[in-house]
Design a protein around this motif. Structure first.
Motif, PDB file in Angstrom:
ATOM      1  N   SER A   5       0.865  -1.177   0.000  1.00 50.29           N
ATOM      2  CA  SER A   5       0.000   0.000   0.000  1.00 50.29           C
ATOM      3  C   SER A   5       0.906   1.232   0.000  1.00 50.29           C
ATOM      4  N   SER A   6       1.915   1.226   0.904  1.00 48.88           N
ATOM      5  CA  SER A   6       2.785   2.403   1.061  1.00 48.88           C
ATOM      6  C   SER A   6       3.508   2.744  -0.238  1.00 48.88           C
ATOM      7  N   GLU A   7       3.608   4.056  -0.468  1.00 47.11           N
ATOM      8  CA  GLU A   7       4.364   4.573  -1.622  1.00 47.11           C
ATOM      9  C   GLU A   7       5.195   5.744  -1.126  1.00 47.11           C
ATOM     10  N   GLY A  65       2.218   7.308   2.987  1.00 46.02           N
ATOM     11  CA  GLY A  65       2.633   6.515   4.145  1.00 46.02           C
ATOM     12  C   GLY A  65       1.438   6.452   5.076  1.00 46.02           C
ATOM     13  N   SER A  66       1.434   7.338   6.076  1.00 43.99           N
ATOM     14  CA  SER A  66       0.274   7.415   6.974  1.00 43.99           C
ATOM     15  C   SER A  66      -0.989   7.786   6.205  1.00 43.99           C
ATOM     16  N   ASP A  67      -0.831   8.418   5.054  1.00 42.98           N
ATOM     17  CA  ASP A  67      -1.999   8.751   4.229  1.00 42.98           C
ATOM     18  C   ASP A  67      -2.768   7.513   3.772  1.00 42.98           C
ATOM     19  N   ALA A 124       1.382   0.705   9.946  1.00 45.43           N
ATOM     20  CA  ALA A 124       0.912   2.014  10.432  1.00 45.43           C
ATOM     21  C   ALA A 124       1.637   2.357  11.733  1.00 45.43           C
ATOM     22  N   THR A 125       1.994   3.635  11.872  1.00 48.70           N
ATOM     23  CA  THR A 125       2.774   4.042  13.054  1.00 48.70           C
ATOM     24  C   THR A 125       1.894   4.030  14.310  1.00 48.70           C
ATOM     25  N   ASN A 126       2.563   4.060  15.457  1.00 43.20           N
ATOM     26  CA  ASN A 126       1.797   4.093  16.710  1.00 43.20           C
ATOM     27  C   ASN A 126       0.949   5.364  16.811  1.00 43.20           C
TER      28      ASN A 126
HETATM   29  C1  LIG Z   1       9.201  -3.017   9.490  1.00 40.63           C
HETATM   30  C2  LIG Z   1       8.235  -2.357   8.545  1.00 40.63           C
HETATM   31  C3  LIG Z   1       7.476  -3.159   7.685  1.00 40.63           C
HETATM   32  C4  LIG Z   1       6.595  -2.561   6.770  1.00 40.63           C
HETATM   33  N1  LIG Z   1       5.905  -3.364   5.897  1.00 40.63           N
HETATM   34  C5  LIG Z   1       5.078  -2.797   4.977  1.00 40.63           C
HETATM   35  C6  LIG Z   1       4.383  -3.617   4.022  1.00 40.63           C
HETATM   36  O1  LIG Z   1       4.521  -4.847   4.017  1.00 40.63           O
HETATM   37  N2  LIG Z   1       3.593  -3.010   3.106  1.00 40.63           N
HETATM   38  C7  LIG Z   1       3.417  -1.659   3.088  1.00 40.63           C
HETATM   39  O2  LIG Z   1       2.656  -1.176   2.250  1.00 40.63           O
HETATM   40  N3  LIG Z   1       4.066  -0.851   3.976  1.00 40.63           N
HETATM   41  C8  LIG Z   1       4.895  -1.389   4.907  1.00 40.63           C
HETATM   42  N4  LIG Z   1       5.567  -0.589   5.814  1.00 40.63           N
HETATM   43  C9  LIG Z   1       5.419   0.855   5.716  1.00 40.63           C
HETATM   44  C10 LIG Z   1       4.638   1.440   6.883  1.00 40.63           C
HETATM   45  O3  LIG Z   1       3.287   1.088   6.797  1.00 40.63           O
HETATM   46  C11 LIG Z   1       4.878   2.961   6.842  1.00 40.63           C
HETATM   47  O4  LIG Z   1       6.241   3.183   7.135  1.00 40.63           O
HETATM   48  C12 LIG Z   1       4.005   3.687   7.829  1.00 40.63           C
HETATM   49  O5  LIG Z   1       2.660   3.598   7.440  1.00 40.63           O
HETATM   50  C13 LIG Z   1       4.400   5.164   7.964  1.00 40.63           C
HETATM   51  O6  LIG Z   1       4.534   5.781   6.722  1.00 40.63           O
HETATM   52  P1  LIG Z   1       5.839   6.664   6.415  1.00 40.63           P
HETATM   53  O7  LIG Z   1       7.001   5.816   6.751  1.00 40.63           O
HETATM   54  O8  LIG Z   1       5.723   7.186   5.042  1.00 40.63           O
HETATM   55  O9  LIG Z   1       5.800   7.852   7.470  1.00 40.63           O
HETATM   56  P2  LIG Z   1       4.916   9.193   7.366  1.00 40.63           P
HETATM   57  O10 LIG Z   1       3.520   8.851   7.038  1.00 40.63           O
HETATM   58  O11 LIG Z   1       5.623  10.155   6.502  1.00 40.63           O
HETATM   59  O12 LIG Z   1       4.967   9.691   8.858  1.00 40.63           O
HETATM   60  C14 LIG Z   1       6.088  10.390   9.415  1.00 40.63           C
HETATM   61  C15 LIG Z   1       5.750  10.719  10.869  1.00 40.63           C
HETATM   62  O13 LIG Z   1       4.601  11.583  10.919  1.00 40.63           O
HETATM   63  C16 LIG Z   1       3.590  11.007  11.726  1.00 40.63           C
HETATM   64  N5  LIG Z   1       2.270  11.332  11.164  1.00 40.63           N
HETATM   65  C17 LIG Z   1       1.861  11.238   9.871  1.00 40.63           C
HETATM   66  N6  LIG Z   1       0.579  11.613   9.747  1.00 40.63           N
HETATM   67  C18 LIG Z   1       0.166  11.939  10.990  1.00 40.63           C
HETATM   68  C19 LIG Z   1      -1.071  12.400  11.536  1.00 40.63           C
HETATM   69  N7  LIG Z   1      -2.163  12.572  10.787  1.00 40.63           N
HETATM   70  N8  LIG Z   1      -1.118  12.651  12.863  1.00 40.63           N
HETATM   71  C20 LIG Z   1      -0.039  12.455  13.653  1.00 40.63           C
HETATM   72  N9  LIG Z   1       1.151  12.015  13.208  1.00 40.63           N
HETATM   73  C21 LIG Z   1       1.243  11.764  11.892  1.00 40.63           C
HETATM   74  C22 LIG Z   1       3.852   9.511  11.690  1.00 40.63           C
HETATM   75  O14 LIG Z   1       3.297   8.856  12.817  1.00 40.63           O
HETATM   76  C23 LIG Z   1       5.372   9.478  11.677  1.00 40.63           C
HETATM   77  O15 LIG Z   1       5.877   9.586  12.975  1.00 40.63           O
HETATM   78  C24 LIG Z   1       6.451  -1.152   6.735  1.00 40.63           C
HETATM   79  C25 LIG Z   1       7.214  -0.365   7.612  1.00 40.63           C
HETATM   80  C26 LIG Z   1       8.094  -0.946   8.499  1.00 40.63           C
HETATM   81  C27 LIG Z   1       8.896  -0.064   9.418  1.00 40.63           C
END
Ligand SMILES: Cc1cc2nc3c(=O)[nH]c(=O)nc-3n(C[C@H](O)[C@H](O)[C@H](O)COP(=O)(O)OP(=O)(O)OC[C@H]3O[C@@H](n4cnc5c(N)ncnc54)[C@H](O)[C@@H]3O)c2cc1C
Length: 399
Positions: free
Chosen positions: A138-140, A144-146, A386-388
């Motif tokens: 899903s992630s691109e 990410g969090s989007d 998804a992040t905590n």
């Molecule tokens: C070990 C691991 C395995 C993974 N496996 C997969 C997988 O199999 N498939 C896949 O698709 N993805 C995978 N991921 C990706 C993961 O889902 C994303 O890293 C995660 O969703 C966060 O996206 P980002 O890294 O782009 O961070 P961002 O979305 O850029 O976030 C950066 C920071 O901003 C915070 N933030 C963002 N938006 C908000 C908000 N609205 N309110 C408060 N804080 C916010 C976040 O919590 C974070 O601390 C994996 C990641 C890890 C670390």
């Protein structure tokens, strides 16, 4: 009263997992973690022999229906197994958790597509050589969090799926975080069909590895180095019409949250297993290491840290068991409870793996011990699936 005693069958699976984790996963993970070149890890016999043995024992197919060749274990039995495997190492265990993502999705949400079940799910279950591994993307780069931002029409996946005759044409890329992305031979791909619906305009597609799909190099990263994470690129990939296994539309948040409900529980068990590994090693050390005339465990400052880690393990497991029980007994489980259990367990894992390094003093940072690895591994758990912060936001919305 609530009965927390596992059945004989559950104990048998737990024993099997414990033995495999200690005899196979742990030594493999320690060696793989030392490899400085991430590519070397996934070319190594150590990685592939471990995966093959795990497949031989059936750990990859625990949650898949029996009539499709899986073991169809309930969420409480798999809970015991994932925790034990994670004590051995959370990189390999996460790879095993991700490997069935496409067959699990297919067998729950597209079970009527018998041709796809025969082509992808049954061979996956029959596999004893780790030849069939799946990944989900899903992630691109810009999503990410989007991925959980369901109602902003400006936010949608940049990977697209366009109809051309009786086929879908997929174009785009998934981020370097996709678990198993560089070693998978089939993928669940989230791709935008109707951009005006925002992220809800994405469908879920089954994509076999082949012409039009390129797997990236493994991500070089802080921890969980035995989990392959890599970009996946799609360039004019063509798949049959019925390889769309979940359509875009209003049900997207339900489907995405259902994945999070299950995935978050599993991440939680990785955290419990990791904490146990760190706690057990630190406790053994603290009973042996003599300073100021007695074992350091008898210095209250150290005893407090160890007892605090023990509390965190028990509390995390208790919360996760409730979430697993709810998943087994209530349609779609309970997202709020899964999120609470995962956020709590992963935050505890981060906190206590740092503390367990401290128990060993200078030896804690030395690669002679595995404590520093556990601390590095823990960080990824607060971000994956998804992040905590995002899981907390989802939980708050359900209060
Ligand atoms: C070990 C691991 C395995 C993974 N496996 C997969 C997988 O199999 N498939 C896949 O698709 N993805 C995978 N991921 C990706 C993961 O889902 C994303 O890293 C995660 O969703 C966060 O996206 P980002 O890294 O782009 O961070 P961002 O979305 O850029 O976030 C950066 C920071 O901003 C915070 N933030 C963002 N938006 C908000 C908000 N609205 N309110 C408060 N804080 C916010 C976040 O919590 C974070 O601390 C994996 C990641 C890890 C670390």
């Amino acid at each position: 009263m609530i009965d927390l005693s596992p059945s004989e069958e559950q104990l048998e699976f737990q024993r099997l997992a414990r033995k495999f984790a200690r005899e196979v996963i742990r030594p493999a993970e320690i060696e793989l973690d030392k490899m400085t070149d991430a590519e070397e890890v996934f070319k190594s016999d150590i990685f592939w022999n471990t995966m093959r043995q795990a497949y031989e024992l059936g750990f990859h197919k625990m949650s898949i229906r029996e009539d499709f060749g899986g073991l169809e274990l309930d969420p409480l039995t798999t809970a015991l197994v994932w925790e034990e495997l994670a004590v051995g190492g959370i990189g390999i265990t996460a790879s095993l958790l991700a490997a069935p993502v496409a067959p699990r999705f297919l067998s729950v949400l597209a079970a009527e597509k018998t041709e796809l079940i025969d082509r992808f799910v049954k061979p996956f279950c029959a596999d004893t050589k780790a030849k069939y591994i799946s990944a989900w993307g899903s992630s691109e780069g810009n999503i990410g969090s989007d991925g959980s931002n369901y109602y902003d029409p400006k936010v949608h996946h940049e990977t697209t799926a366009k109809k051309d005759g009786g086929e879908w044409v997929i174009q785009g890329a998934k981020s370097s975080f996709a678990s198993n992305g560089g070693i998978a031979n089939f993928f669940l791909v989230f791709a935008c069909v109707e951009p005006e619906l925002g992220i809800r305009g994405s469908g879920v597609f089954l994509v076999p590895y082949g012409q039009g799909v390129e797997r990236g190099k493994p991500l070089d990263k802080l921890g969980m180095r035995a989990l392959n994470q890599a970009d996946v690129f799609f360039d004019g990939l063509r798949i049959p019409e019925d390889y769309m296994i979940f359509p875009p539309g209003e049900n997207y948040p339900m489907m995405h949250n259902a994945i999070k409900t299950v995935g978050n529980i599993e991440v939680g068990y990785l955290a419990v297993g990791l904490m146990r590994a760190a706690y057990e090693e630190a406790l053994d050390y603290a009973k042996e290491r003599i300073q100021w005339g007695k074992p350091i465990v008898e210095h209250q400052a150290i005893g407090f840290k160890l007892f605090s880690a023990y509390q965190a393990i028990e509390a995390s497991r208790g919360l996760l068991w409730k979430a697993s029980w709810t998943l087994a007994n209530k349609f779609l489980g309970d997202l709020k409870l899964s999120a609470a259990a995962r956020v709590f367990a992963t935050n505890m894992a981060m906190k206590h793996t740092v503390e367990m390094v401290q128990v060993l003093g200078g030896y804690g940072i030395s690669k002679e011990y595995t404590l520093e690895k556990y601390m590095r591994d823990a960080k990824l758990l607060q971000i994956m699936d998804a992040t905590n912060e995002i899981m907390t936001i989802k939980g708050i919305a359900l209060m």
